[in-house]
Design an enzyme around this catalytic site. Structure first.
Site, PDB file in Angstrom:
ATOM      1  N   ARG A  99     -13.337   7.435   6.713  1.00 15.68           N
ATOM      2  CA  ARG A  99     -14.690   8.255   6.573  1.00 15.68           C
ATOM      3  C   ARG A  99     -15.784   7.499   5.878  1.00 15.68           C
ATOM      4  O   ARG A  99     -16.943   7.772   6.462  1.00 15.68           O
ATOM      5  CB  ARG A  99     -14.250   9.405   5.492  1.00 15.68           C
ATOM      6  N   LYS A 121       6.225   7.344   5.506  1.00 12.88           N
ATOM      7  CA  LYS A 121       6.870   8.763   5.017  1.00 12.88           C
ATOM      8  C   LYS A 121       5.735   9.168   3.935  1.00 12.88           C
ATOM      9  O   LYS A 121       4.857   8.737   3.460  1.00 12.88           O
ATOM     10  CB  LYS A 121       8.120   8.379   4.136  1.00 12.88           C
ATOM     11  N   ASP A 155       9.997   2.673   6.991  1.00 14.44           N
ATOM     12  CA  ASP A 155      10.576   2.926   5.904  1.00 14.44           C
ATOM     13  C   ASP A 155      11.047   1.591   5.042  1.00 14.44           C
ATOM     14  O   ASP A 155      11.696   0.858   5.559  1.00 14.44           O
ATOM     15  CB  ASP A 155      12.215   3.513   5.963  1.00 14.44           C
ATOM     16  N   HIS A 156      10.110   1.255   3.928  1.00 16.26           N
ATOM     17  CA  HIS A 156       9.924  -0.221   3.825  1.00 16.26           C
ATOM     18  C   HIS A 156      11.293  -0.398   3.305  1.00 16.26           C
ATOM     19  O   HIS A 156      11.516  -1.916   3.222  1.00 16.26           O
ATOM     20  CB  HIS A 156       9.008  -0.405   2.845  1.00 16.26           C
ATOM     21  N   LYS A 176      13.544  -4.671   3.702  1.00 11.61           N
ATOM     22  CA  LYS A 176      14.078  -5.570   2.761  1.00 11.61           C
ATOM     23  C   LYS A 176      15.090  -6.486   3.200  1.00 11.61           C
ATOM     24  O   LYS A 176      16.011  -6.082   3.887  1.00 11.61           O
ATOM     25  CB  LYS A 176      14.409  -4.815   1.515  1.00 11.61           C
ATOM     26  N   GLU A 221      14.078   2.443 -11.408  1.00  6.83           N
ATOM     27  CA  GLU A 221      12.730   2.084 -11.776  1.00  6.83           C
ATOM     28  C   GLU A 221      12.537   2.207 -12.935  1.00  6.83           C
ATOM     29  O   GLU A 221      12.879   3.004 -13.739  1.00  6.83           O
ATOM     30  CB  GLU A 221      11.842   2.855 -10.955  1.00  6.83           C
ATOM     31  N   ASP A 240      11.454  11.792  -2.572  1.00  6.28           N
ATOM     32  CA  ASP A 240      10.626  10.524  -2.481  1.00  6.28           C
ATOM     33  C   ASP A 240      11.610   9.248  -2.181  1.00  6.28           C
ATOM     34  O   ASP A 240      11.008   8.330  -1.751  1.00  6.28           O
ATOM     35  CB  ASP A 240      10.064  10.490  -4.016  1.00  6.28           C
ATOM     36  N   HIS A 295      14.608   6.443   1.937  1.00  6.72           N
ATOM     37  CA  HIS A 295      15.302   5.056   1.400  1.00  6.72           C
ATOM     38  C   HIS A 295      16.868   4.731   1.336  1.00  6.72           C
ATOM     39  O   HIS A 295      17.375   3.928   1.713  1.00  6.72           O
ATOM     40  CB  HIS A 295      14.396   4.289   0.247  1.00  6.72           C
TER      41      HIS A 295
HETATM   42  C1  BG6 Z   1       8.023   4.726  -2.335  1.00  7.91           C
HETATM   43  C2  BG6 Z   1       8.221   5.819  -3.490  1.00  7.91           C
HETATM   44  O1  BG6 Z   1       8.491   5.054  -1.235  1.00  7.91           O
HETATM   45  O2  BG6 Z   1       9.033   3.547  -2.907  1.00  7.91           O
HETATM   46  C3  BG6 Z   1       7.737   5.193  -4.794  1.00  7.91           C
HETATM   47  O3  BG6 Z   1       7.039   6.543  -3.217  1.00  7.91           O
HETATM   48  C4  BG6 Z   1       8.830   4.284  -5.371  1.00  7.91           C
HETATM   49  O4  BG6 Z   1       7.911   6.250  -5.674  1.00  7.91           O
HETATM   50  C5  BG6 Z   1       8.867   2.988  -4.168  1.00  7.91           C
HETATM   51  O5  BG6 Z   1       8.169   3.747  -6.557  1.00  7.91           O
HETATM   52  C6  BG6 Z   1       9.854   2.017  -4.448  1.00  7.91           C
HETATM   53  O6  BG6 Z   1       9.750   0.927  -3.866  1.00  7.91           O
HETATM   54  P1  BG6 Z   1      10.085  -0.411  -4.214  1.00  7.91           P
HETATM   55  O7  BG6 Z   1      10.290  -1.302  -3.202  1.00  7.91           O
HETATM   56  O8  BG6 Z   1       9.618  -0.879  -5.348  1.00  7.91           O
HETATM   57  O9  BG6 Z   1      11.719  -0.224  -4.720  1.00  7.91           O
END
Ligand code: BG6
Length: 509
Positions: A50, A155, A184-185, A189, A223, A242, A247
């Site tokens: 924007r 996501k 989905d990251h 990995k 985390e 989340d 994941h």
């Molecule tokens: C994200 C979540 O998808 O993944 C976050 O929304 C989380 O809340 C994160 O912190 C964790 O990713 P990674 O790669 O740091 O384990």
């Protein structure tokens, strides 16, 4: 090297160009691909947002002055060349007529390619996915006459089963499933991908990978950070939505799926989907018994006062959103019948660690048990992060008299492979999409099937006010009750007893 496949000429259009993900991950990771020679000659990036920027002022902001590029990189000649690939267009995504300008820009941007290959990266709030997909289609930007068209979405893919289905329907009205890449990251990995390689390329693991030899499987993602400045988003999400729905269930599918008949995207994703279909649905009673939720409370951790979740910005003072969830569940198929699976995930844990722990059954006859042995059973651990690696615990004799058995570790760490570069998850996943490989992306039916498993838990939590939410002091491994989930005497979650010193209190919220 991460791939030898050809990369065709193409344009990347990033919706949400001034957003955090674009500067933190997307542009720095594409720059990595550029430095390594994966970016084709005819290539361009168009940032869409924007705000008003010219191409040049956007380059300054998003590349040259982007703090997520390393200082050394910023001084290199390559950064200048890379920044010239970046363009910008200001557009109101909700205005259908505005997309004509994007179409025009796409027709001009690569000389000799009036209908270029395009990836549309939707790095926007999810409520815009439908609007953007439909407005692109209204300008024919979904059709593949000459150039292919792909769309990456981030996501959350829906908020529950119903909204996930609705999103799939909306997207599939305008784009084909093969064109949609749900990122989905976790799947990008390195150790996650290694789950498949470890299982299917080593003859020592797969014969044991079933109910006959495996006692239980644990998946943990802890985390140490809290919700930070994402309180507003997190309030509507919680740990189950989340982390677990996406994941950790994706991770589970790679741990537990059947071997695919070939290494093609469809074959692998078919097996993953079958796994999701085999997850035993939980009744409201199962949820009460087998799922535990918690929320971190304030505590002093390592001499630092940490605020509780309810005191975080954007969080309601009587919030019942879980920052921790743990569950026990079963997979009803031939391979896993009767094997308990455990998943837990939480914020403000003692440390940051993600791992998959395979507990093998002990030997039927414990020959050395009267000799003061501390070895109980074999454990195989896939450490996803940090210090990616694989660790096998097995029993060996303690030197000297008798046959006392002790646990020893066979430990492989990725950073030992010094010559091999471990790409970041986004780098790997973006390159896969550029090459048309969707193996490490989530397919629509699997997303729905994973929601199908999660939905009854969310509903039970919503409908039954008697299901407790436990407070756990920041810096601990979650509510104390989680060990009650683990079947069998003397068994506990791995590491669950190594709480840091803290002076908070466990309580029911
Ligand atoms: C994200 C979540 O998808 O993944 C976050 O929304 C989380 O809340 C994160 O912190 C964790 O990713 P990674 O790669 O740091 O384990």
């Amino acid at each position: 090297m991460i791939s030898h496949k050809e990369v065709e000429s193409q344009v990347l259009v990033i919706f949400g160009a001034s957003g955090d993900l674009t500067s933190r991950k997307l542009l720095p990771e594409i720059f990595n691909l550029f430095r390594k020679g994966y970016i084709p000659e005819d290539y361009a990036i168009i940032g869409v947002g924007r705000s008003n920027y010219s191409d040049q002022s956007y380059r300054e902001k998003a590349v040259i002055n982007n703090k997520y590029f390393k200082k050394k990189e910023k001084r290199s000649k390559e950064i200048q060349k890379f920044s010239e690939l970046v363009h910008y267009i200001s557009l109101d995504t909700s205005d259908p007529s505005a997309y004509a300008a994007l179409k025009h820009k796409l027709q001009q941007i690569l000389p000799g390619h009036p209908d270029p290959n395009v990836i549309f990266y939707l790095s926007t709030p999810p409520m815009l996915y439908k609007t953007i997909a439909h407005h692109l289609a209204a300008h024919d930007l979904n059709t593949e006459k000459e150039g292919w068209k792909r769309m990456i979405i981030e996501k959350p893919f829906g908020y529950d089963l119903e909204t996930a289905r609705a999103l799939n329907i909306d997207l599939l009205l305008k784009f084909k499933e093969e064109q949609i890449y749900r990122i989905d990251h976790y799947l990008g990995k390195e150790t996650v991908q290694n789950l498949m390689v470890a299982r299917f390329s080593n003859s020592i693991f797969e014969p044991l990978w079933n109910r006959n030899y495996i006692q239980r499987i644990e998946i943990t993602s802890a985390e140490s950070v809290g919700v930070g400045n994402r309180g507003g988003y997190y309030e509507g999400a919680g740990a189950l939505r989340d982390m677990i729905q996406n994941h950790l269930l994706q991770l589970l599918s790679l741990v537990a799926m059947e071997p695919p008949n070939q290494m093609s995207s469809e074959a692998i994703r078919n097996e993953k989907d079958k796994l999701f279909q085999s997850l035993r649905p939980m009744s409201a009673t199962d949820v009460k018994k087998n799922v535990i939720r918690g929320q971190y409370t304030s505590a002093n951790v390592r001499d630092k006062q940490i605020v509780g979740y309810r005191e975080e910005n954007g969080v309601h003072p009587t919030s019942r959103t879980e920052t921790f969830a743990a569950m026990k569940f079963f997979i009803d198929n031939w391979r896993w019948a009767g094997v308990p699976f455990y998943i837990r995930s939480g914020k403000r844990m003692p440390t940051r660690v993600s791992e998959v722990v395979i507990h093998f059954k002990p030997n039927h006859l414990q020959l050395f048990k009267n000799e003061g042995s501390d070895h109980a059973h074999n454990i195989l651990i896939f450490r996803i992060q940090p210090n990616e690696g694989i660790l096998l615990k097995f029993g060996l004799k303690v030197p000297g008299a008798g046959n006392r058995v002790k646990d020893v570790n066979m430990d492989f760490q990725y950073d030992g492979l010094t010559q091999d570069y471990v790409p970041d998850a986004y780098e790997r996943l973006i390159l896969d999409c550029m090459q048309g490989d969707s193996t490490l992306y989530a397919r629509g039916d699997s997303v729905e099937n994973s929601w199908e498993f999660i939905d009854p838990i969310l509903k039970a939590w919503k409908n039954d006010p008697d299901i407790p939410i436990y407070g756990y002091p920041a810096g601990t491994w979650g509510p104390e009750h989680i060990n009650e989930l683990i079947e069998g005497e003397d068994m506990a979650w791995r590491n669950a007893s190594t709480n840091l010193s803290h002076d908070g209190e466990y309580c029911e919220l």
